[in-house]
Each structure stands twice: as structure tokens, then as C-alpha cells.
Design a protein around this motif. Structure first.
Motif, mmCIF file in Angstrom:
data_model
loop_
_atom_site.group_PDB
_atom_site.id
_atom_site.type_symbol
_atom_site.label_atom_id
_atom_site.label_comp_id
_atom_site.label_asym_id
_atom_site.label_seq_id
_atom_site.Cartn_x
_atom_site.Cartn_y
_atom_site.Cartn_z
ATOM 1 N N THR A 1 40.009 47.574 45.873
ATOM 2 C CA THR A 1 39.038 46.490 46.014
ATOM 3 C C THR A 1 38.626 46.391 47.478
ATOM 4 N N ARG B 1 31.421 47.873 39.034
ATOM 5 C CA ARG B 1 30.773 46.585 39.257
ATOM 6 C C ARG B 1 30.652 45.878 37.918
ATOM 7 N N ASP B 2 31.206 44.673 37.844
ATOM 8 C CA ASP B 2 31.167 43.877 36.613
ATOM 9 C C ASP B 2 31.660 44.685 35.416
ATOM 10 N N GLY B 3 32.706 45.471 35.639
ATOM 11 C CA GLY B 3 33.330 46.233 34.558
ATOM 12 C C GLY B 3 32.634 47.540 34.202
ATOM 13 N N LYS B 4 31.529 47.857 34.872
ATOM 14 C CA LYS B 4 30.799 49.088 34.570
ATOM 15 C C LYS B 4 30.926 50.060 35.739
ATOM 16 N N ARG C 1 30.635 44.599 46.838
ATOM 17 C CA ARG C 1 30.885 43.184 47.118
ATOM 18 C C ARG C 1 32.380 42.959 47.336
ATOM 19 N N LYS D 1 35.263 41.799 44.652
ATOM 20 C CA LYS D 1 34.663 41.818 43.312
ATOM 21 C C LYS D 1 34.580 43.220 42.729
ATOM 22 N N ASP D 2 34.143 44.165 43.537
ATOM 23 C CA ASP D 2 33.909 45.515 43.047
ATOM 24 C C ASP D 2 35.089 46.416 43.376
#
Length: 144
Positions: A17, A99-102, A28, A31-32
Motif C-alpha cells: 500500500t 484500485r477499488d478491488g480492480k 492514492r 487506498k491503492d
């Protein structure tokens, strides 16, 4: 404490992370996830190496220019270029961002468009980032 280079050597990659904002908007903070793998040969323009400065600080920034003996590197959210980073400093290279699970691979078409726009327009981006720092610099001067 295990070093990043030890993890990449042992596992072939590092999933980590981000800490810091120097690679925004691509990555980010907190987050990412970044997927960093051992580099295969000399890196190319637009690659994002994880490198270790002589001070021992780990940095993940983008290559803007490949020179004979070193690289010119800068974070996506920075305007000051760094010189003198050589292959001996490079630990790994970014291969994907989660990012956001992708998972977004660096070979993805949208990623490549972002990279070209962001880097090829570096003078404009640098100007905008400098302008954005003026209020912070003024505030610091007024506090003195």
C-alpha cells in the motif's frame, strides 16, 4: 525488519500500500495497492521503478528520460526532476495497481493514455503544480 528488496528477491514481487502523495492521481495513499516485480533488464521511459536513494529512502516515481548511465525521474504529483538514479538503485518496477478491488495492468490502454498525457505534458503539469504550492509557501513565510 524485512527490506523491500528482500521480499522481491524471495517472492518475485511485492504487493504494498502506498505511503505519500507523490504518485497521485495514479496511486492514492492508503487506498491503492501496488504490484512491484523484479525488473527484467534496463527500464524504459514511463516505467515506474521502486528505487532506494543513497540515503536509504525508498521512492516510487516515474521515468521521464532514459540516459546512458542513469534515469531522469519524477513523481506524477511532483515537478522537480531527480537525476542520477542508476540501475543499482532500482529494486523493482510497477506492473499493476489495484484500485477499488480492480487490477489495472501497466499494459492497459487507459493507463497508457494517462501516462502519455501526464508525462508528455510535463511542462504544463509542472507549472500547475508550482502554482498550487504558492499559498502553502506564503503561509510558511508569514508564520516566520
Amino acid at each position: 525488519m524485512t527490506k523491500f528488496e528482500d521480499i522481491i528477491e524471495r517472492d518475485g514481487r511485492l504487493i504494498y500500500t502506498n505511503v505519500g502523495d507523490s504518485m497521485r492521481p495514479l496511486i492514492r495513499q492508503d487506498k491503492d495497492l501496488m504490484i512491484i516485480e523484479k525488473p527484467q533488464g534496463r527500464l524504459k521511459k514511463y516505467d515506474v521503478p521502486l528505487y532506494k536513494r543513497d540515503s536509504g529512502q525508498y521512492v516510487l516515481h516515474r521515468i521521464l528520460k532514459v540516459r546512458d548511465n542513469d534515469y531522469v525521474i519524477c513523481g506524477d504529483n511532483r515537478y522537480c526532476k531527480e537525476y542520477g538514479i542508476t540501475d543499482k538503485h532500482i529494486i523493482g518496477v510497477l506492473t499493476a495497481v489495484v484500485r477499488d478491488g480492480k487490477e489495472v495492468l501497466i499494459t492497459d490502454c487507459k493507463y497508457r493514455i494517462y501516462v502519455h498525457l501526464w508525462c508528455d505534458l510535463f511542462p504544463i503539469r509542472a507549472f500547475i503544480l508550482r502554482i498550487k504550492t504558492i499559498p502553502k509557501r506564503l503561509k510558511r513565510k508569514l508564520k516566520r
